[in-house]
Each structure stands twice: as structure tokens, then as C-alpha cells.
Design an enzyme around this catalytic site. Structure first.
Site, PDB file in Angstrom:
ATOM      1  N   TYR A  83       1.689 -11.091   4.061  1.00  0.00           N
ATOM      2  CA  TYR A  83       1.369  -9.867   3.309  1.00  0.00           C
ATOM      3  C   TYR A  83       1.783  -8.610   4.100  1.00  0.00           C
ATOM      4  CZ  TYR A  83      -1.708  -6.703   0.630  1.00  0.00           C
ATOM      5  OH  TYR A  83      -2.229  -5.687  -0.125  1.00  0.00           O
ATOM      6  N   LYS A 139       4.448  -5.888   2.907  1.00  0.00           N
ATOM      7  CA  LYS A 139       4.024  -4.512   2.629  1.00  0.00           C
ATOM      8  C   LYS A 139       4.756  -3.502   3.514  1.00  0.00           C
ATOM      9  CE  LYS A 139       1.127  -4.796  -0.772  1.00  0.00           C
ATOM     10  NZ  LYS A 139       1.665  -4.490  -2.125  1.00  0.00           N
TER      11      LYS A 139
HETATM   12  P1  NAI Z   1      -5.353  -7.625  -8.306  1.00  0.00           P
HETATM   13  O1  NAI Z   1      -5.257  -9.057  -7.913  1.00  0.00           O
HETATM   14  O2  NAI Z   1      -6.511  -7.200  -9.144  1.00  0.00           O
HETATM   15  O3  NAI Z   1      -4.029  -7.177  -9.062  1.00  0.00           O
HETATM   16  C1  NAI Z   1      -2.776  -7.742  -8.861  1.00  0.00           C
HETATM   17  C2  NAI Z   1      -2.211  -8.149 -10.210  1.00  0.00           C
HETATM   18  O4  NAI Z   1      -0.858  -8.604 -10.039  1.00  0.00           O
HETATM   19  C3  NAI Z   1      -2.982  -9.295 -10.862  1.00  0.00           C
HETATM   20  O5  NAI Z   1      -3.471  -8.883 -12.131  1.00  0.00           O
HETATM   21  C4  NAI Z   1      -1.969 -10.420 -10.956  1.00  0.00           C
HETATM   22  O6  NAI Z   1      -2.103 -11.231 -12.127  1.00  0.00           O
HETATM   23  C5  NAI Z   1      -0.653  -9.664 -10.953  1.00  0.00           C
HETATM   24  N1  NAI Z   1       0.479 -10.477 -10.511  1.00  0.00           N
HETATM   25  C6  NAI Z   1       0.500 -11.347  -9.465  1.00  0.00           C
HETATM   26  N2  NAI Z   1       1.704 -11.930  -9.367  1.00  0.00           N
HETATM   27  C7  NAI Z   1       2.470 -11.411 -10.357  1.00  0.00           C
HETATM   28  C8  NAI Z   1       3.813 -11.614 -10.762  1.00  0.00           C
HETATM   29  N3  NAI Z   1       4.603 -12.480 -10.117  1.00  0.00           N
HETATM   30  N4  NAI Z   1       4.280 -10.922 -11.822  1.00  0.00           N
HETATM   31  C9  NAI Z   1       3.480 -10.054 -12.504  1.00  0.00           C
HETATM   32  N5  NAI Z   1       2.193  -9.817 -12.153  1.00  0.00           N
HETATM   33  C10 NAI Z   1       1.697 -10.501 -11.108  1.00  0.00           C
HETATM   34  O7  NAI Z   1      -5.307  -6.782  -6.952  1.00  0.00           O
HETATM   35  P2  NAI Z   1      -5.343  -5.187  -6.649  1.00  0.00           P
HETATM   36  O8  NAI Z   1      -6.257  -4.999  -5.516  1.00  0.00           O
HETATM   37  O9  NAI Z   1      -5.550  -4.396  -7.876  1.00  0.00           O
HETATM   38  O10 NAI Z   1      -3.863  -4.972  -6.061  1.00  0.00           O
HETATM   39  C11 NAI Z   1      -2.873  -4.151  -6.643  1.00  0.00           C
HETATM   40  C12 NAI Z   1      -1.838  -3.798  -5.597  1.00  0.00           C
HETATM   41  O11 NAI Z   1      -2.404  -2.963  -4.584  1.00  0.00           O
HETATM   42  C13 NAI Z   1      -1.239  -5.000  -4.864  1.00  0.00           C
HETATM   43  O12 NAI Z   1       0.140  -4.782  -4.634  1.00  0.00           O
HETATM   44  C14 NAI Z   1      -1.984  -5.009  -3.561  1.00  0.00           C
HETATM   45  O13 NAI Z   1      -1.274  -5.662  -2.532  1.00  0.00           O
HETATM   46  C15 NAI Z   1      -2.144  -3.522  -3.318  1.00  0.00           C
HETATM   47  N6  NAI Z   1      -3.204  -3.207  -2.362  1.00  0.00           N
HETATM   48  C16 NAI Z   1      -4.516  -3.325  -2.737  1.00  0.00           C
HETATM   49  C17 NAI Z   1      -5.496  -2.980  -1.830  1.00  0.00           C
HETATM   50  C18 NAI Z   1      -6.915  -2.978  -2.217  1.00  0.00           C
HETATM   51  O14 NAI Z   1      -7.726  -2.456  -1.430  1.00  0.00           O
HETATM   52  N7  NAI Z   1      -7.282  -3.490  -3.381  1.00  0.00           N
HETATM   53  C19 NAI Z   1      -5.183  -2.584  -0.457  1.00  0.00           C
HETATM   54  C20 NAI Z   1      -3.785  -2.475  -0.180  1.00  0.00           C
HETATM   55  C21 NAI Z   1      -2.845  -2.794  -1.113  1.00  0.00           C
END
Ligand code: NAI
Length: 303
Positions: A164, A168
Site C-alpha cells: 500500500y 500510494k
Molecule cells: P473504502 O474501502 O470504503 O472505499 C474503497 C472503494 O473502492 C470500495 O467501495 C471498493 O469497492 C472500491 N474498489 C476496490 N477495488 C476496486 C476496483 N478494482 N475498481 C473499482 N472500485 C474498486 O475505503 P476508503 O477509506 O473510503 O478509501 C478511499 C480511498 O482513500 C482509497 O484510495 C484509500 O487508499 C484512501 N485513503 C483512505 C484513508 C482513510 O483514512 N480512510 C487514508 C489514506 C488513504
């Protein structure tokens, strides 16, 4: 007139968490939105059309315009089709938010190749594929905005996230490269480094009391706090902002540093390993970076 009137956005991974809040906020600001999400598990297994459609229904109920897309970002062909969906549905594309993500945490010495490849595939390859699919349209219309999700797990560090973190930090490099290469076409590219309580953070290990305390703090950071920053960066109001990394944590936003030399050492006759052994630590020692993790740097409670 709202900030994104007439614009069309693709938000990947928008079926829940941060992406869903960004999709809804973009729509509320006047954009028509492709809500992409394959609806898999947090580690990327399975698929379900429900989450993307639910967010579309919420946008529509609020008077906005959106379509669902359940394709994966992690393949070149399906990424092309995600962008084509915006053109077919709404006739153009102006904004790409690369938000889709999965986690497959393991300490480095136990990380299996398939978990490395899967995480790189969704985050880094997916961000490239979807961005690249939109680039010819952005170039032709001489406008466009990318917003990518990076993470302090890569920018600073974290345990058990080599895949990851590499993805990132790679996305930060991708964003900067897009900003440089497409500036001549009036196209901008920025990163958000979010902190938000989502199902993804729910997989953070809570083996120690310190980790448990950390997770309790993270719960106060709701994903909707990220959305206004994404809307701003996607809008023409941010016309002067490109190649930047903005961290967002509850009501705080941070302009993040980017790597620059902080000290130099020159030796007239060139360097030998022995000369380095003599001079490296005495000279650079006070400035060598500690092995910080993200929570060491963001050590105060979210406010
Ligand atoms: P989340 O798991 O709720 O959202 C990620 C979404 O991406 C999910 O709904 C999933 O179904 C979708 N997804 C996964 N693989 C996919 C693919 N191949 N094609 C299309 N959709 C796909 O997680 P969250 O926390 O909302 O994360 C959103 C972004 O923010 C991510 O890139 C994560 O790495 C980043 N992030 C989040 C942090 C946090 O504190 N929540 C911290 C740092 C980064």
C-alpha cells in the site's frame, strides 16, 4: 451558479466511504457523476452492483444526475470503458477522482506476491489506467482536473503496508508527472492524503492498547470531511493549484511537503566507501530521518 455547473466527473471506488461522499458533493456542486465501484470486499474479493447504485439513487433523490459503473479500475480495457461511460452518458469528461482502493496488510517478510500485485493493481495501475483513459479528452478540450488519493502510509510510513505504501507514494509521483506533462493543455493534477473512518481503516491492527486508542481517534474523522477539498481541487476555483498534496483530517487541512535536498556534502577528489564511513553520519547525523510512522507525525487528536 454552482462550482461545477456543466462538468462531468468519474469517481472510482465511490460505492462507499470517502468516494461516496466525494461523488455526492461533486453532484451537489453541479457535476454529473459516474459513480464507479465494483462492490468488492475491503481486500478486493467479490463484486456487487448494489453500493454504486445506492449512491446513484442518493444523488438522484437529492436532485442530481449520476450513473453507476461496476467495472474494475485495475484493467486497462475496463478503465477505458469507465471513461467511455462518462462520454456515453453525459457527453464529456472534466474530472477524474482516483479513489478506488483495497488493503492487504502483512508485515513485509510475510507479504505474498499476490497481495503485492493486487494492491499495486488497484491503486497504482488503476490510477494510471483511468487517468490515461481520460487524458486524450482532457488534451483535446484543453481542460481537466485529476484528484488522486495518496496516503501518509506512503508519504510518511506505517507498519505492515509495504504494498500500500509503495502504491500510494507511486500515486504521488504519478500525480506530479501528470501535472508536469499536461500543464501545457491546461490540465491539473493534485493528491489528497485523507484521514477518515471507513471500513478500510477498520482493518488496522488493534493488537496493542496504543493501536486501539488510535482507532478510537480515527472514528471521529468522518469521510464527508474530505469531500469539500476534492470539490475545490476539481473546480476552476483551483486553477492555480497543481502538483500539490493536501492532507485532510476532520477540520484540518495540510499542504504536505515534497522531497527536496536538506543538506549536502562535497569531496573534491570524489567519494570512497571509507571516506563516507568517516563523514556520512557525523555530517548528516542530526538530519537523518527517524523511522517515523504516520501516527508519530499526526500525533494530536483530530480537531
Ligand atoms: P473504502 O474501502 O470504503 O472505499 C474503497 C472503494 O473502492 C470500495 O467501495 C471498493 O469497492 C472500491 N474498489 C476496490 N477495488 C476496486 C476496483 N478494482 N475498481 C473499482 N472500485 C474498486 O475505503 P476508503 O477509506 O473510503 O478509501 C478511499 C480511498 O482513500 C482509497 O484510495 C484509500 O487508499 C484512501 N485513503 C483512505 C484513508 C482513510 O483514512 N480512510 C487514508 C489514506 C488513504
Amino acid at each position: 451558479m454552482t462550482m461545477l455547473e456543466g462538468k462531468v466527473a468519474v469517481v472510482t471506488g465511490a460505492g462507499g466511504g470517502i468516494g461516496a461522499e466525494i461523488a455526492k458533493a461533486l453532484a451537489a456542486a453541479g457535476a454529473r457523476v459516474v459513480v464507479n465501484d465494483l462492490g468488492g470486499s475491503v481486500s478486493g474479493e467479490g463484486g456487487d452492483a448494489g453500493p454504486a447504485q445506492q449512491v446513484v439513487d442518493q444523488i438522484t433523490a437529492a436532485g442530481g444526475d449520476a450513473v453507476a459503473d461496476t467495472r474494475s479500475v485495475s484493467e486497462w480495457d475496463s478503465a477505458q470503458k469507465i471513461v467511455e461511460n462518462a462520454l456515453d452518458s453525459f457527453g464529456r469528461i472534466d474530472i477524474v477522482v482516483n479513489n478506488a482502493g483495497i488493503l492487504r496488510d502483512a508485515f513485509f517478510h510475510k507479504m505474498e506476491p499476490e497481495n503485492w500485485l493486487a494492491v499495486i493493481g488497484v491503486h497504482l495501475n488503476g490510477s494510471f489506467f483511468v487517468s490515461r483513459a481520460a487524458a486524450p479528452h482532457f488534451r483535446a478540450q484543453r481542460s481537466g482536473a485529476y484528484v488522486h488519493m495518496t496516503s501518509t502510509s506512503g508519504l510518511i510510513g506505517n507498519f505492515g503496508q509495504a504494498n500500500y505504501a509503495a502504491a500510494k507514494l507511486g500515486i504521488a509521483g504519478l500525480s506530479k508527472s501528470i501535472a508536469l506533462d499536461l500543464e501545457r493543455f491546461g490540465v491539473r493534477s493534485n493528491c489528497i492524503s485523507p484521514f477518515a473512518w471507513s471500513r478500510m481503516i477498520g482493518t488496522i491492527p488493534t493488537d496493542t492498547p496504543e493501536q486501539q486508542a488510535r482507532v478510537e481517534k480515527l472514528k471521529q474523522m468522518t469521510p464527508d470531511k474530505i469531500a469539500p477539498v476534492a470539490v475545490y481541487l476539481a473546480s476552476d476555483a483551483a486553477a492555480e493549484v497543481t502538483g500539490q498534496i493536501v492532507a485532510v483530517r476532520r477540520n484540518e487541512i495540510f499542504l504536505m511537503s515534497q522531497s527536496r535536498p536538506i543538506r549536502s556534502l562535497h569531496r573534491e577528489q570524489g567519494w570512497t566507501p571509507e571516506a563516507l564511513a568517516e563523514r556520512f553520519v557525523p555530517t548528516f547525523g542530526p538530519d537523518l530521518y527517524p523511522l517515523h510512522r504516520s501516527p508519530d507525525i499526526f500525533s494530536w487528536d483530530p480537531i
